[in-house]
Design a protein around this motif. Sequence first.
Motif, PDB file in Angstrom:
ATOM      1  N   PHE A   1       0.821  -1.275  -0.037  1.00  0.00           N
ATOM      2  CA  PHE A   1      -0.025   0.093   0.023  1.00  0.00           C
ATOM      3  C   PHE A   1       0.889   1.214  -0.030  1.00  0.00           C
ATOM      4  O   PHE A   1       0.526   2.251  -0.847  1.00  0.00           O
ATOM      5  CB  PHE A   1      -0.939   0.174   1.235  1.00  0.00           C
ATOM      6  N   THR A   2       1.755   1.242   0.829  1.00  0.00           N
ATOM      7  CA  THR A   2       2.648   2.709   0.894  1.00  0.00           C
ATOM      8  C   THR A   2       3.497   2.604  -0.350  1.00  0.00           C
ATOM      9  O   THR A   2       3.747   3.860  -0.864  1.00  0.00           O
ATOM     10  CB  THR A   2       3.581   2.283   2.171  1.00  0.00           C
TER      11      THR A   2
ATOM     12  N   GLY B   1       0.116   2.153  13.420  1.00  0.00           N
ATOM     13  CA  GLY B   1      -1.374   2.257  12.617  1.00  0.00           C
ATOM     14  C   GLY B   1      -1.203   3.539  11.598  1.00  0.00           C
ATOM     15  O   GLY B   1      -2.291   3.775  10.937  1.00  0.00           O
TER      16      GLY B   1
ATOM     17  N   SER C   1       0.327   2.043   6.708  1.00  0.00           N
ATOM     18  CA  SER C   1      -0.285   0.635   6.459  1.00  0.00           C
ATOM     19  C   SER C   1       0.996  -0.224   6.413  1.00  0.00           C
ATOM     20  O   SER C   1       1.946   0.198   5.969  1.00  0.00           O
ATOM     21  CB  SER C   1      -0.848   0.656   4.962  1.00  0.00           C
ATOM     22  N   ARG C   2       0.711  -1.534   6.769  1.00  0.00           N
ATOM     23  CA  ARG C   2       1.514  -2.484   6.778  1.00  0.00           C
ATOM     24  C   ARG C   2       1.187  -3.654   5.582  1.00  0.00           C
ATOM     25  O   ARG C   2       2.189  -4.323   5.571  1.00  0.00           O
ATOM     26  CB  ARG C   2       1.653  -3.305   8.155  1.00  0.00           C
ATOM     27  N   ARG C   3       0.332  -3.222   4.949  1.00  0.00           N
ATOM     28  CA  ARG C   3      -0.261  -4.241   3.890  1.00  0.00           C
ATOM     29  C   ARG C   3       0.919  -4.301   2.884  1.00  0.00           C
ATOM     30  O   ARG C   3       1.177  -3.330   2.341  1.00  0.00           O
ATOM     31  CB  ARG C   3      -1.616  -3.855   3.582  1.00  0.00           C
TER      32      ARG C   3
ATOM     33  N   ARG D   1      -2.067   7.735   5.294  1.00  0.00           N
ATOM     34  CA  ARG D   1      -3.226   7.447   4.691  1.00  0.00           C
ATOM     35  C   ARG D   1      -3.968   6.069   5.394  1.00  0.00           C
ATOM     36  O   ARG D   1      -3.139   5.148   5.645  1.00  0.00           O
ATOM     37  CB  ARG D   1      -3.203   7.379   3.147  1.00  0.00           C
ATOM     38  N   HIS D   2      -5.249   6.343   5.733  1.00  0.00           N
ATOM     39  CA  HIS D   2      -5.872   5.062   6.221  1.00  0.00           C
ATOM     40  C   HIS D   2      -6.175   3.945   5.078  1.00  0.00           C
ATOM     41  O   HIS D   2      -6.298   4.214   3.913  1.00  0.00           O
ATOM     42  CB  HIS D   2      -7.216   5.405   6.595  1.00  0.00           C
ATOM     43  N   ASP D   3      -5.647   2.844   5.431  1.00  0.00           N
ATOM     44  CA  ASP D   3      -5.797   1.670   4.600  1.00  0.00           C
ATOM     45  C   ASP D   3      -6.762   0.796   5.195  1.00  0.00           C
ATOM     46  O   ASP D   3      -6.912  -0.085   6.240  1.00  0.00           O
ATOM     47  CB  ASP D   3      -4.362   0.615   4.572  1.00  0.00           C
TER      48      ASP D   3
ATOM     49  N   GLN E   1      -7.770  -2.067   4.189  1.00  0.00           N
ATOM     50  CA  GLN E   1      -7.616  -3.573   4.079  1.00  0.00           C
ATOM     51  C   GLN E   1      -6.345  -3.808   5.377  1.00  0.00           C
ATOM     52  O   GLN E   1      -5.747  -5.157   5.202  1.00  0.00           O
ATOM     53  CB  GLN E   1      -6.915  -3.878   2.722  1.00  0.00           C
ATOM     54  N   ASP E   2      -6.016  -2.981   6.022  1.00  0.00           N
ATOM     55  CA  ASP E   2      -4.898  -3.189   7.222  1.00  0.00           C
ATOM     56  C   ASP E   2      -5.689  -2.842   8.480  1.00  0.00           C
ATOM     57  O   ASP E   2      -6.194  -1.883   8.695  1.00  0.00           O
ATOM     58  CB  ASP E   2      -3.720  -2.172   7.221  1.00  0.00           C
TER      59      ASP E   2
ATOM     60  N   SER F   1      -4.705  -0.143  10.620  1.00  0.00           N
ATOM     61  CA  SER F   1      -4.520   1.107  10.269  1.00  0.00           C
ATOM     62  C   SER F   1      -5.657   2.043  10.863  1.00  0.00           C
ATOM     63  O   SER F   1      -6.747   1.813  10.937  1.00  0.00           O
ATOM     64  CB  SER F   1      -4.782   0.954   8.577  1.00  0.00           C
TER      65      SER F   1
END
Lengths: 58, 469
Positions: free
Chosen positions: B108-109, B198, B201-203, B234-236, B238-239, B242
């Motif tokens: 994501f990042t 948080g 994102s770690r995704r 940014r909010h993710d 799917q994480d 997040s």
Amino acid sequence: MDEISFAARVAATGLRPKPEDMPKLEALVKDMDRAASLVRGPRSYAEEPLSAFRLPTP
Amino acid sequence: MISDLHFMTIAEASALIRARQLSPVELTRNFLDRIAALDAQLNAYILPLADRALAEAKQAEAEIAGGRYKGPLHGIPIGLKDIYNTAGIATTGHSALFRDHVPTEDAFTVALLREAGAITLGKLSTWEFAIGGASFDLPWPPARNPWNTAREPGGSSSGSGAAVAAGLAMAAMGTDTGGSIRGPASWCGISGLKPTYGYLSRRGILPLSPSLDHAGPMCWTSEDCALMMQVLARHDPQDAASAIVPPVDFVAALGGDLNGVRIGVPRHFFETDLTCEPDVLAAFEASLDVFRSLGATVIDVTLSPLGLFTDVNGLITAAEAYAIHQEWLQKTPHLYGERCRLRIMAGAFVSAADYVNAQRERARLVQEVTAVMAGCDLLMMPTRQMTAPELGDYDSSAGPSLTRPFNMTGFPALSLCNGFDRNGLPTSLQIAGRPFEDSFVLKAGNAYEKATSFRSLRPTLAAPSLAAD
């Protein structure tokens, strides 16, 4: 923990470390056991894990 | 005529790119030439992406020429720690186990950075799966410190730290589970932010310990970290970790003074809980004087022993990492290097009860640090108790760690250069803040860097082909 019982613990994990890995692994596990002894004991709900189960609110 | 393009900051280069006084293609070529000429000394890159980077730079140049300037990262060449998934490009974790792992999606990042127009120069060295240490039994050699190539760059984001300090990337992405952004930032003399847990994102990043893993930027300056955060925070959806927080203008927040800011110093962390090198301590005290001169006040604070933070972090990391690697370690242990293999295997011996108790102790420590930070705005301490040791000598599992408290709590923490020791190796300052006050941490770092001269000195690497530059 003696060498035999550590070997038994290793066997129980299903891991098959190389023989030459065993002394270093045992040292790491000893340190882990020492760390674990510091966190045992009764705790309140105020000390729930950060990942506590939460349902989304409506 | 601009010289030393590779030593410009993002802030400097982006202003010129925006004004069309600097070509992203010229800038990218400059970095690629340096990587080709110098990286054999550093091993910062596992996989340079020269053709792709040039294509991206040409696209950026065309977009900017066409009036479609995207913002301060447009045309900026960066590197990615090789645990960030990149679509169609191998993401190895510096491990034989993942040698042929080619993701189908960007992290994501990474996608955010691409959307912002950043140029990917390549994939950077890391400790294997971001744990263990510098290893010589992996498919690629370990990265080296550009200030002295016989020394550790720190880890696990070792290539990221080395590349940014040496001018082989203008910025890089790192990850931090126990200090893996701040450690290499410390020993390579750059600025590295472990954001609030948080925030990023770690995704799409190879996980090590999901409840402790943080993604974050590594740059020459805190100002550049703010420019990166502007894009990355940014909010993710799917994480699961997040956060949904109001947007922050990280760059605007750099302004203003530090009058009245209260700095808490847990002296016992580095005076009694572990032993600091004298040059590190002297640099730290001098840093506090700089902050006093900027209007801040300094107070001593007391927290739980540093060793407790370190031990709880170690238990959680071991258990969570083993949960991820269990099957591979049982079936194909020979595909790991020794240091990573043993560190993660040790997690098999953490009981479920001990893991839960470690997480509960963690909650207590968060409450404790939160209470202390009600009486101060920032915490400061050295990032590492020593400067870079000989390559291969550092054991990240041994002894208390000054970085782990902020993985445990998730609070933001920045490492920046605050001087050099008697051997010319960088010393470092760690600044921690309250959750989601990352912009304030960066403001303090920026004020310090502007008030001191340490950002004017770069490592020198011998390169006959570049000697005439």
